[in-house]
Scaffold this motif. Structure first.
Motif, PDB file in Angstrom:
ATOM      1  N   ARG A  23      21.184  59.940  20.030  1.00  0.00           N
ATOM      2  CA  ARG A  23      22.398  59.460  19.360  1.00  0.00           C
ATOM      3  C   ARG A  23      23.576  59.384  20.340  1.00  0.00           C
ATOM      4  NH1 ARG A  23      22.061  59.146  13.930  1.00  0.00           N
ATOM      5  NH2 ARG A  23      20.356  60.266  12.884  1.00  0.00           N
ATOM      6  N   ALA A  24      23.721  60.418  21.161  1.00  0.00           N
ATOM      7  CA  ALA A  24      24.842  60.455  22.108  1.00  0.00           C
ATOM      8  C   ALA A  24      24.742  59.331  23.129  1.00  0.00           C
ATOM      9  CB  ALA A  24      24.876  61.812  22.806  1.00  0.00           C
ATOM     10  N   LEU A  25      23.541  59.070  23.618  1.00  0.00           N
ATOM     11  CA  LEU A  25      23.358  57.988  24.586  1.00  0.00           C
ATOM     12  C   LEU A  25      23.630  56.629  23.955  1.00  0.00           C
ATOM     13  CD1 LEU A  25      20.177  59.365  26.360  1.00  0.00           C
ATOM     14  CD2 LEU A  25      22.319  58.787  27.519  1.00  0.00           C
ATOM     15  N   ALA A  26      23.158  56.445  22.714  1.00  0.00           N
ATOM     16  CA  ALA A  26      23.410  55.181  22.020  1.00  0.00           C
ATOM     17  C   ALA A  26      24.900  54.976  21.799  1.00  0.00           C
ATOM     18  CB  ALA A  26      22.667  55.167  20.687  1.00  0.00           C
ATOM     19  N   ALA A  27      25.623  56.067  21.495  1.00  0.00           N
ATOM     20  CA  ALA A  27      27.068  55.970  21.284  1.00  0.00           C
ATOM     21  C   ALA A  27      27.791  55.559  22.561  1.00  0.00           C
ATOM     22  CB  ALA A  27      27.611  57.307  20.780  1.00  0.00           C
ATOM     23  N   LYS A  28      27.181  55.831  23.715  1.00  0.00           N
ATOM     24  CA  LYS A  28      27.751  55.431  25.001  1.00  0.00           C
ATOM     25  C   LYS A  28      27.329  54.013  25.404  1.00  0.00           C
ATOM     26  CE  LYS A  28      30.142  58.970  26.585  1.00  0.00           C
ATOM     27  NZ  LYS A  28      31.558  58.846  27.041  1.00  0.00           N
ATOM     28  N   GLY A  29      26.552  53.372  24.542  1.00  0.00           N
ATOM     29  CA  GLY A  29      26.162  51.994  24.812  1.00  0.00           C
ATOM     30  C   GLY A  29      24.804  51.819  25.458  1.00  0.00           C
ATOM     31  N   ALA A  30      24.051  52.919  25.628  1.00  0.00           N
ATOM     32  CA  ALA A  30      22.715  52.804  26.226  1.00  0.00           C
ATOM     33  C   ALA A  30      21.747  52.161  25.255  1.00  0.00           C
ATOM     34  CB  ALA A  30      22.212  54.182  26.632  1.00  0.00           C
ATOM     35  N   LYS A  31      20.737  51.511  25.803  1.00  0.00           N
ATOM     36  CA  LYS A  31      19.627  50.981  25.006  1.00  0.00           C
ATOM     37  C   LYS A  31      18.563  52.083  24.970  1.00  0.00           C
ATOM     38  CE  LYS A  31      20.550  46.222  26.461  1.00  0.00           C
ATOM     39  NZ  LYS A  31      21.027  45.742  25.165  1.00  0.00           N
ATOM     40  N   VAL A  32      18.422  52.734  23.837  1.00  0.00           N
ATOM     41  CA  VAL A  32      17.617  53.954  23.754  1.00  0.00           C
ATOM     42  C   VAL A  32      16.208  53.685  23.232  1.00  0.00           C
ATOM     43  CG1 VAL A  32      17.468  56.275  22.789  1.00  0.00           C
ATOM     44  CG2 VAL A  32      19.700  55.325  23.384  1.00  0.00           C
ATOM     45  N   ALA A  33      15.220  54.168  23.980  1.00  0.00           N
ATOM     46  CA  ALA A  33      13.830  54.153  23.538  1.00  0.00           C
ATOM     47  C   ALA A  33      13.465  55.566  23.112  1.00  0.00           C
ATOM     48  CB  ALA A  33      12.908  53.679  24.652  1.00  0.00           C
ATOM     49  N   VAL A  34      13.104  55.719  21.851  1.00  0.00           N
ATOM     50  CA  VAL A  34      12.765  57.021  21.288  1.00  0.00           C
ATOM     51  C   VAL A  34      11.259  57.228  21.407  1.00  0.00           C
ATOM     52  CG1 VAL A  34      12.782  58.436  19.199  1.00  0.00           C
ATOM     53  CG2 VAL A  34      14.691  56.878  19.667  1.00  0.00           C
ATOM     54  N   PHE A  35      10.862  58.197  22.227  1.00  0.00           N
ATOM     55  CA  PHE A  35       9.449  58.534  22.388  1.00  0.00           C
ATOM     56  C   PHE A  35       9.159  59.768  21.530  1.00  0.00           C
ATOM     57  CE2 PHE A  35       7.792  56.515  26.525  1.00  0.00           C
ATOM     58  CZ  PHE A  35       8.659  55.433  26.408  1.00  0.00           C
ATOM     59  N   ASP A  36       8.231  59.640  20.589  1.00  0.00           N
ATOM     60  CA  ASP A  36       7.908  60.761  19.710  1.00  0.00           C
ATOM     61  C   ASP A  36       6.533  60.540  19.099  1.00  0.00           C
ATOM     62  OD1 ASP A  36      10.071  62.979  18.287  1.00  0.00           O
ATOM     63  OD2 ASP A  36       8.081  62.773  17.417  1.00  0.00           O
ATOM     64  N   ARG A  37       5.800  61.645  18.915  1.00  0.00           N
ATOM     65  CA  ARG A  37       4.496  61.545  18.259  1.00  0.00           C
ATOM     66  C   ARG A  37       4.646  61.326  16.764  1.00  0.00           C
ATOM     67  NH1 ARG A  37       0.199  65.994  20.071  1.00  0.00           N
ATOM     68  NH2 ARG A  37      -1.054  64.574  18.824  1.00  0.00           N
ATOM     69  N   ASP A  38       5.756  61.784  16.189  1.00  0.00           N
ATOM     70  CA  ASP A  38       6.017  61.611  14.763  1.00  0.00           C
ATOM     71  C   ASP A  38       6.664  60.249  14.556  1.00  0.00           C
ATOM     72  OD1 ASP A  38       7.031  61.658  12.125  1.00  0.00           O
ATOM     73  OD2 ASP A  38       7.235  63.850  12.164  1.00  0.00           O
ATOM     74  N   ALA A  39       5.835  59.258  14.243  1.00  0.00           N
ATOM     75  CA  ALA A  39       6.330  57.883  14.144  1.00  0.00           C
ATOM     76  C   ALA A  39       7.354  57.722  13.021  1.00  0.00           C
ATOM     77  CB  ALA A  39       5.162  56.927  13.928  1.00  0.00           C
ATOM     78  N   GLU A  40       7.189  58.463  11.936  1.00  0.00           N
ATOM     79  CA  GLU A  40       8.110  58.331  10.806  1.00  0.00           C
ATOM     80  C   GLU A  40       9.521  58.789  11.182  1.00  0.00           C
ATOM     81  OE1 GLU A  40       8.572  59.733   6.123  1.00  0.00           O
ATOM     82  OE2 GLU A  40       6.734  60.191   7.246  1.00  0.00           O
ATOM     83  N   LYS A  41       9.624  59.981  11.756  1.00  0.00           N
ATOM     84  CA  LYS A  41      10.933  60.490  12.164  1.00  0.00           C
ATOM     85  C   LYS A  41      11.509  59.664  13.305  1.00  0.00           C
ATOM     86  CE  LYS A  41      10.474  65.351  10.816  1.00  0.00           C
ATOM     87  NZ  LYS A  41      10.437  66.754  11.311  1.00  0.00           N
ATOM     88  N   GLY A  42      10.652  59.304  14.256  1.00  0.00           N
ATOM     89  CA  GLY A  42      11.113  58.518  15.388  1.00  0.00           C
ATOM     90  C   GLY A  42      11.640  57.162  14.975  1.00  0.00           C
ATOM     91  N   GLN A  43      10.954  56.509  14.043  1.00  0.00           N
ATOM     92  CA  GLN A  43      11.391  55.189  13.580  1.00  0.00           C
ATOM     93  C   GLN A  43      12.713  55.280  12.834  1.00  0.00           C
ATOM     94  OE1 GLN A  43       9.588  52.046  14.189  1.00  0.00           O
ATOM     95  NE2 GLN A  43      11.756  51.599  13.859  1.00  0.00           N
ATOM     96  N   ALA A  44      12.857  56.322  12.010  1.00  0.00           N
ATOM     97  CA  ALA A  44      14.102  56.494  11.260  1.00  0.00           C
ATOM     98  C   ALA A  44      15.288  56.655  12.206  1.00  0.00           C
ATOM     99  CB  ALA A  44      13.991  57.704  10.334  1.00  0.00           C
TER     100      ALA A  44
END
Length: 253
Positions: A23-44
């Protein structure tokens, strides 16, 4: 290093410290790729911040490589990697049932230490080929250790070993990747209000917080994310593991 419009990969980004950092990186304008095994939480989380979910096991070479390829195809070469993925299984070396099953130790090492190194090696290879910025910098890698790396408690042999390994990786990898203009850093957090601790009763959480010298409370994930951003921003900070623990020093148990 500036992160605006640049790819930042956050592992374990679906919850806890990783989610706060994403969230903090996105707020700074970064294009964030969320890597997570939990696809449901990661997608949200990805949907909420306008990022991209890349579901994968960070310790799997092929899966991690494919996820990095997906993120790079969408957002360009990575400029930031933040390793937050990890597990915290506890167990005594010799318990009531006998010696700790070796596979239990191996699992923690694989997820926490091997997974962190796997992401470092794969992302650093991509970073090394990118065009440097005006300061000749190509990227920043921040990993997550723990105060357990230095004061592991009884029952934390596997966890402490995995986090100690991450701390030990920091300087030699920073020295090696310096020629590419890639900085390597680690945060060693203390007790934070993450989903794992939030499952404990309120009175237990309060007791844990009271044991911290100052401020006498559990850390907020936003404070971890704030330190990560400061590390990325400070071009002279490199090869260092920074404790974020309110002066906590863990007791044997």
């Amino acid at each position: 290093m500036q992160v605006e419009n640049r790819l930042a990969i956050v592992t374990g980004g679906g919850s806890g410290l990783g989610a706060a950092t994403a969230r903090a990186l996105a707020a700074k304008g970064a294009k964030v790729a969320v890597f997570d095994r939990d696809a449901e939480k990661g997608q949200a989380l990805a949907d909420d911040i306008g990022g991209l979910l890349c579901a994968c096991d960070v310790a799997d070479p092929g899966g991690a490589e494919a996820a990095i390829e997906t993120a790079t195809a969408a957002f360009g070469p990575p400029a930031v990697l933040v390793n937050c993925a990890g597990i915290g299984t506890a167990g005594r070396v010799v318990g009531r049932e006998g010696p700790m099953p070796l596979e239990n130790f191996e699992r923690v090492i694989r997820v926490n230490l091997v997974g962190t190194f796997n992401m470092i090696r794969l992302v650093a290879a991509r970073m090394s080929l990118a065009e440097p910025d005006a300061g000749n910098a190509r990227g920043v890698i921040v990993s997550t250790a723990s105060v357990a790396a230095f004061e592991g408690q009884i029952g934390q042999a596997a966890y402490a070993a995995s986090k100690g390994g991450i701390a030990a990786l920091t300087l030699p990898v920073a020295r090696e990747l310096a020629r590419f203009g890639i900085r390597v850093l680690t945060v060693a957090p203390g007790l934070f209000k993450t989903p794992l601790l939030e499952e404990l009763p309120e009175e237990t959480q309060a007791a844990l917080g009271a044991a911290i010298p100052f401020p006498a409370r559990l850390g907020d994930p936003g404070e971890f994310a704030g330190l990560v951003l400061a590390m990325i921003d400070n071009d002279y900070l490199n090869g260092e593991t920074v404790r974020l623990d309110g002066a906590l020093r863990m007791q044997p148990k």
